[in-house]
Design a protein around this motif. Structure first.
Motif, PDB file in Angstrom:
ATOM      1  N   ILE A  30       0.954  -1.073   0.081  1.00 55.07           N
ATOM      2  CA  ILE A  30       0.092  -0.022  -0.050  1.00 55.07           C
ATOM      3  C   ILE A  30       0.837   0.957   0.077  1.00 55.07           C
ATOM      4  CG2 ILE A  30      -1.725   1.144   1.426  1.00 55.07           C
ATOM      5  CD1 ILE A  30      -2.390  -1.552   2.596  1.00 55.07           C
ATOM      6  N   ALA A  31       0.731   2.246  -0.821  1.00 48.76           N
ATOM      7  CA  ALA A  31       1.549   3.511  -1.092  1.00 48.76           C
ATOM      8  C   ALA A  31       0.622   4.624  -1.099  1.00 48.76           C
ATOM      9  CB  ALA A  31       2.552   3.331  -2.066  1.00 48.76           C
ATOM     10  N   ASN A  32       1.170   5.836  -0.878  1.00 50.10           N
ATOM     11  CA  ASN A  32       0.511   7.041  -0.740  1.00 50.10           C
ATOM     12  C   ASN A  32      -0.941   6.991  -0.324  1.00 50.10           C
ATOM     13  OD1 ASN A  32       2.821   7.662  -2.569  1.00 50.10           O
ATOM     14  ND2 ASN A  32       1.942   6.746  -4.229  1.00 50.10           N
ATOM     15  N   ALA A  33      -1.023   6.620   0.914  1.00 52.55           N
ATOM     16  CA  ALA A  33      -2.354   6.587   1.526  1.00 52.55           C
ATOM     17  C   ALA A  33      -2.338   7.542   2.610  1.00 52.55           C
ATOM     18  CB  ALA A  33      -2.763   5.045   1.927  1.00 52.55           C
ATOM     19  N   SER A  34      -3.581   8.118   2.755  1.00 51.46           N
ATOM     20  CA  SER A  34      -3.818   8.878   3.934  1.00 51.46           C
ATOM     21  C   SER A  34      -5.180   8.423   4.685  1.00 51.46           C
ATOM     22  CB  SER A  34      -3.755  10.088   3.702  1.00 51.46           C
ATOM     23  OG  SER A  34      -4.189  11.102   4.741  1.00 51.46           O
ATOM     24  N   GLY A  35      -5.302   8.425   5.841  1.00 50.06           N
ATOM     25  CA  GLY A  35      -6.301   7.830   6.831  1.00 50.06           C
ATOM     26  C   GLY A  35      -6.694   6.283   6.487  1.00 50.06           C
ATOM     27  N   LEU A  36      -5.694   5.547   6.445  1.00 52.39           N
ATOM     28  CA  LEU A  36      -5.825   4.153   6.207  1.00 52.39           C
ATOM     29  C   LEU A  36      -6.118   3.532   7.532  1.00 52.39           C
ATOM     30  CD1 LEU A  36      -5.443   1.938   4.297  1.00 52.39           C
ATOM     31  CD2 LEU A  36      -2.934   2.063   4.821  1.00 52.39           C
ATOM     32  N   THR A  37      -6.974   2.460   7.481  1.00 51.17           N
ATOM     33  CA  THR A  37      -7.373   1.888   8.624  1.00 51.17           C
ATOM     34  C   THR A  37      -7.639   0.137   8.125  1.00 51.17           C
ATOM     35  OG1 THR A  37      -8.696   3.646   9.731  1.00 51.17           O
ATOM     36  CG2 THR A  37      -9.119   1.277  10.348  1.00 51.17           C
ATOM     37  N   LEU A  38      -6.788  -0.508   8.726  1.00 49.50           N
ATOM     38  CA  LEU A  38      -6.813  -2.147   8.229  1.00 49.50           C
ATOM     39  C   LEU A  38      -7.148  -2.744   9.718  1.00 49.50           C
ATOM     40  CD1 LEU A  38      -3.467  -2.188   6.402  1.00 49.50           C
ATOM     41  CD2 LEU A  38      -5.872  -2.020   5.405  1.00 49.50           C
ATOM     42  N   THR A  39      -8.470  -3.189   9.682  1.00 49.91           N
ATOM     43  CA  THR A  39      -8.993  -3.685  11.149  1.00 49.91           C
ATOM     44  C   THR A  39      -9.571  -5.037  10.691  1.00 49.91           C
ATOM     45  OG1 THR A  39     -11.015  -2.709  11.006  1.00 49.91           O
ATOM     46  CG2 THR A  39      -9.043  -1.545  12.323  1.00 49.91           C
ATOM     47  N   SER A  40      -9.834  -5.924  11.725  1.00 52.74           N
ATOM     48  CA  SER A  40     -10.483  -6.997  11.673  1.00 52.74           C
ATOM     49  C   SER A  40     -11.179  -7.211  12.701  1.00 52.74           C
ATOM     50  CB  SER A  40      -9.542  -8.438  11.509  1.00 52.74           C
ATOM     51  OG  SER A  40      -8.990  -8.660  12.584  1.00 52.74           O
ATOM     52  N   GLY A  41     -12.302  -8.193  12.803  1.00 52.83           N
ATOM     53  CA  GLY A  41     -13.142  -8.384  14.217  1.00 52.83           C
ATOM     54  C   GLY A  41     -12.211  -9.099  15.120  1.00 52.83           C
ATOM     55  N   GLY A  42     -10.980  -9.187  15.286  1.00 55.30           N
ATOM     56  CA  GLY A  42     -10.140  -9.699  15.987  1.00 55.30           C
ATOM     57  C   GLY A  42      -9.591 -11.113  15.787  1.00 55.30           C
ATOM     58  N   SER A  43      -9.869 -11.524  14.585  1.00 53.06           N
ATOM     59  CA  SER A  43      -9.439 -12.970  14.089  1.00 53.06           C
ATOM     60  C   SER A  43      -8.909 -12.874  12.681  1.00 53.06           C
ATOM     61  CB  SER A  43     -10.550 -14.017  14.370  1.00 53.06           C
ATOM     62  OG  SER A  43     -11.843 -13.708  13.666  1.00 53.06           O
ATOM     63  N   GLY A  44      -8.774 -11.764  12.420  1.00 52.36           N
ATOM     64  CA  GLY A  44      -8.257 -11.726  10.871  1.00 52.36           C
ATOM     65  C   GLY A  44      -6.934 -12.278  10.749  1.00 52.36           C
ATOM     66  N   THR A  45      -6.730 -13.017   9.694  1.00 54.21           N
ATOM     67  CA  THR A  45      -5.301 -13.684   9.443  1.00 54.21           C
ATOM     68  C   THR A  45      -4.875 -13.430   8.137  1.00 54.21           C
ATOM     69  OG1 THR A  45      -5.718 -15.407  10.909  1.00 54.21           O
ATOM     70  CG2 THR A  45      -4.032 -15.716   9.345  1.00 54.21           C
ATOM     71  N   LEU A  46      -3.328 -12.942   8.126  1.00 56.84           N
ATOM     72  CA  LEU A  46      -2.889 -12.834   6.744  1.00 56.84           C
ATOM     73  C   LEU A  46      -1.997 -13.673   6.897  1.00 56.84           C
ATOM     74  CD1 LEU A  46      -2.235  -9.144   6.207  1.00 56.84           C
ATOM     75  CD2 LEU A  46      -4.023 -10.364   5.049  1.00 56.84           C
ATOM     76  N   ASP A  47      -2.028 -14.958   5.778  1.00 57.25           N
ATOM     77  CA  ASP A  47      -0.847 -16.015   5.775  1.00 57.25           C
ATOM     78  C   ASP A  47      -0.180 -15.992   4.492  1.00 57.25           C
ATOM     79  OD1 ASP A  47       0.190 -18.412   5.552  1.00 57.25           O
ATOM     80  OD2 ASP A  47      -1.379 -19.544   6.142  1.00 57.25           O
ATOM     81  N   GLY A  48       1.002 -15.841   4.699  1.00 56.37           N
ATOM     82  CA  GLY A  48       1.782 -15.458   3.475  1.00 56.37           C
ATOM     83  C   GLY A  48       2.344 -16.715   2.789  1.00 56.37           C
ATOM     84  N   SER A  49       1.942 -17.988   3.329  1.00 63.15           N
ATOM     85  CA  SER A  49       2.559 -19.272   2.820  1.00 63.15           C
ATOM     86  C   SER A  49       3.792 -19.279   2.589  1.00 63.15           C
ATOM     87  CB  SER A  49       1.467 -19.591   1.635  1.00 63.15           C
ATOM     88  OG  SER A  49       0.131 -19.627   1.756  1.00 63.15           O
ATOM     89  N   GLY A  50       4.719 -19.032   3.532  1.00 62.24           N
ATOM     90  CA  GLY A  50       6.124 -18.728   3.332  1.00 62.24           C
ATOM     91  C   GLY A  50       6.876 -19.886   3.378  1.00 62.24           C
ATOM     92  N   GLN A  51       6.389 -21.098   3.823  1.00 60.86           N
ATOM     93  CA  GLN A  51       7.244 -22.356   3.841  1.00 60.86           C
ATOM     94  C   GLN A  51       8.096 -22.741   2.712  1.00 60.86           C
ATOM     95  OE1 GLN A  51       4.116 -22.162   4.472  1.00 60.86           O
ATOM     96  NE2 GLN A  51       3.551 -22.820   6.749  1.00 60.86           N
ATOM     97  N   PRO A  52       7.610 -22.702   1.287  1.00 57.01           N
ATOM     98  CA  PRO A  52       8.371 -22.863   0.150  1.00 57.01           C
ATOM     99  C   PRO A  52       9.555 -21.937   0.103  1.00 57.01           C
ATOM    100  CG  PRO A  52       6.039 -23.068  -0.415  1.00 57.01           C
ATOM    101  CD  PRO A  52       6.278 -22.238   0.906  1.00 57.01           C
ATOM    102  N   TRP A  53       9.649 -20.966   0.885  1.00 54.11           N
ATOM    103  CA  TRP A  53      10.817 -19.923   0.729  1.00 54.11           C
ATOM    104  C   TRP A  53      11.878 -20.255   1.758  1.00 54.11           C
ATOM    105  CZ3 TRP A  53      10.864 -16.132  -3.106  1.00 54.11           C
ATOM    106  CH2 TRP A  53       9.839 -16.002  -3.747  1.00 54.11           C
ATOM    107  N   TRP A  54      11.358 -20.924   2.801  1.00 53.07           N
ATOM    108  CA  TRP A  54      12.239 -21.191   4.153  1.00 53.07           C
ATOM    109  C   TRP A  54      13.363 -22.212   3.919  1.00 53.07           C
ATOM    110  CZ3 TRP A  54       7.524 -21.396   7.893  1.00 53.07           C
ATOM    111  CH2 TRP A  54       6.924 -20.140   8.144  1.00 53.07           C
ATOM    112  N   GLY A  55      14.225 -22.391   4.978  1.00 51.55           N
ATOM    113  CA  GLY A  55      15.304 -23.218   4.939  1.00 51.55           C
ATOM    114  C   GLY A  55      16.459 -22.601   4.148  1.00 51.55           C
ATOM    115  N   TYR A  56      17.630 -23.213   4.776  1.00 53.72           N
ATOM    116  CA  TYR A  56      19.119 -22.655   4.415  1.00 53.72           C
ATOM    117  C   TYR A  56      19.320 -22.666   2.864  1.00 53.72           C
ATOM    118  CZ  TYR A  56      23.967 -22.122   4.617  1.00 53.72           C
ATOM    119  OH  TYR A  56      25.263 -21.740   4.477  1.00 53.72           O
ATOM    120  N   LEU A  57      18.941 -23.678   2.275  1.00 54.36           N
ATOM    121  CA  LEU A  57      18.932 -23.867   0.743  1.00 54.36           C
ATOM    122  C   LEU A  57      18.360 -22.714   0.129  1.00 54.36           C
ATOM    123  CD1 LEU A  57      19.367 -27.539   0.341  1.00 54.36           C
ATOM    124  CD2 LEU A  57      21.226 -25.927   0.284  1.00 54.36           C
ATOM    125  N   ASN A  58      17.003 -22.838   0.391  1.00 56.89           N
ATOM    126  CA  ASN A  58      16.272 -21.616  -0.040  1.00 56.89           C
ATOM    127  C   ASN A  58      16.794 -20.210   0.000  1.00 56.89           C
ATOM    128  OD1 ASN A  58      14.444 -23.124  -1.762  1.00 56.89           O
ATOM    129  ND2 ASN A  58      13.096 -23.440   0.181  1.00 56.89           N
TER     130      ASN A  58
END
Length: 123
Positions: A30-58
């Motif tokens: 998100i760029a060039n924003a003003s008055g930005l509100t990112l809220t959830s009902g308390g249980s919102g999840t952002l999952d990056g599915s990062g496992q394929p990127w992790w580990g020493y070889l990766n």
């Protein structure tokens, strides 16, 4: 990693590494924003599915060329509230040139396993 989009117009995010003429696209940018509100009902999840990127070889293969989960640049009056950020491929959250930002009631979990350490397995 396979199929993750490359961004051909790099440089919009000052914290985004550039590899040659392309860079990995951020999961949420998100760029060039003003008055930005990112809220959830308390249980919102952002999952990056990062496992394929992790580990020493990766890490050796991709280095800095991995997407961040949430990046905000050039913004004012920002509220991030009630989110759970998990499994980011690289940095979980970045903010550059942001004024008056409040982050509250958020959690981050990026563990490969239950160990709380930085070793070749947990990169």
């Amino acid at each position: 990693r396979q199929g993750w989009p490359l961004q051909h117009a790099c440089g919009r995010n000052p914290l985004q590494p550039v590899s040659g003429k392309t860079c990995v696209q951020e999961a949420f940018f998100i760029a060039n924003a003003s008055g930005l509100t990112l809220t959830s009902g308390g249980s919102g999840t952002l999952d990056g599915s990062g496992q394929p990127w992790w580990g020493y070889l990766n890490y050796l293969r991709h280095g800095e060329d991995r997407p961040r989960l949430l990046s905000i640049a050039n913004a004012t009056d920002v509220l991030v509230e009630g989110w759970r950020f998990i499994n980011s491929a690289y940095w979980t959250f970045t903010a550059a040139d942001v004024a008056r930002m409040e982050i509250r009631h958020c959690a981050i979990d990026n563990r490969v396993n239950s160990a709380d350490e930085h070793d070749p397995v947990n990169l």
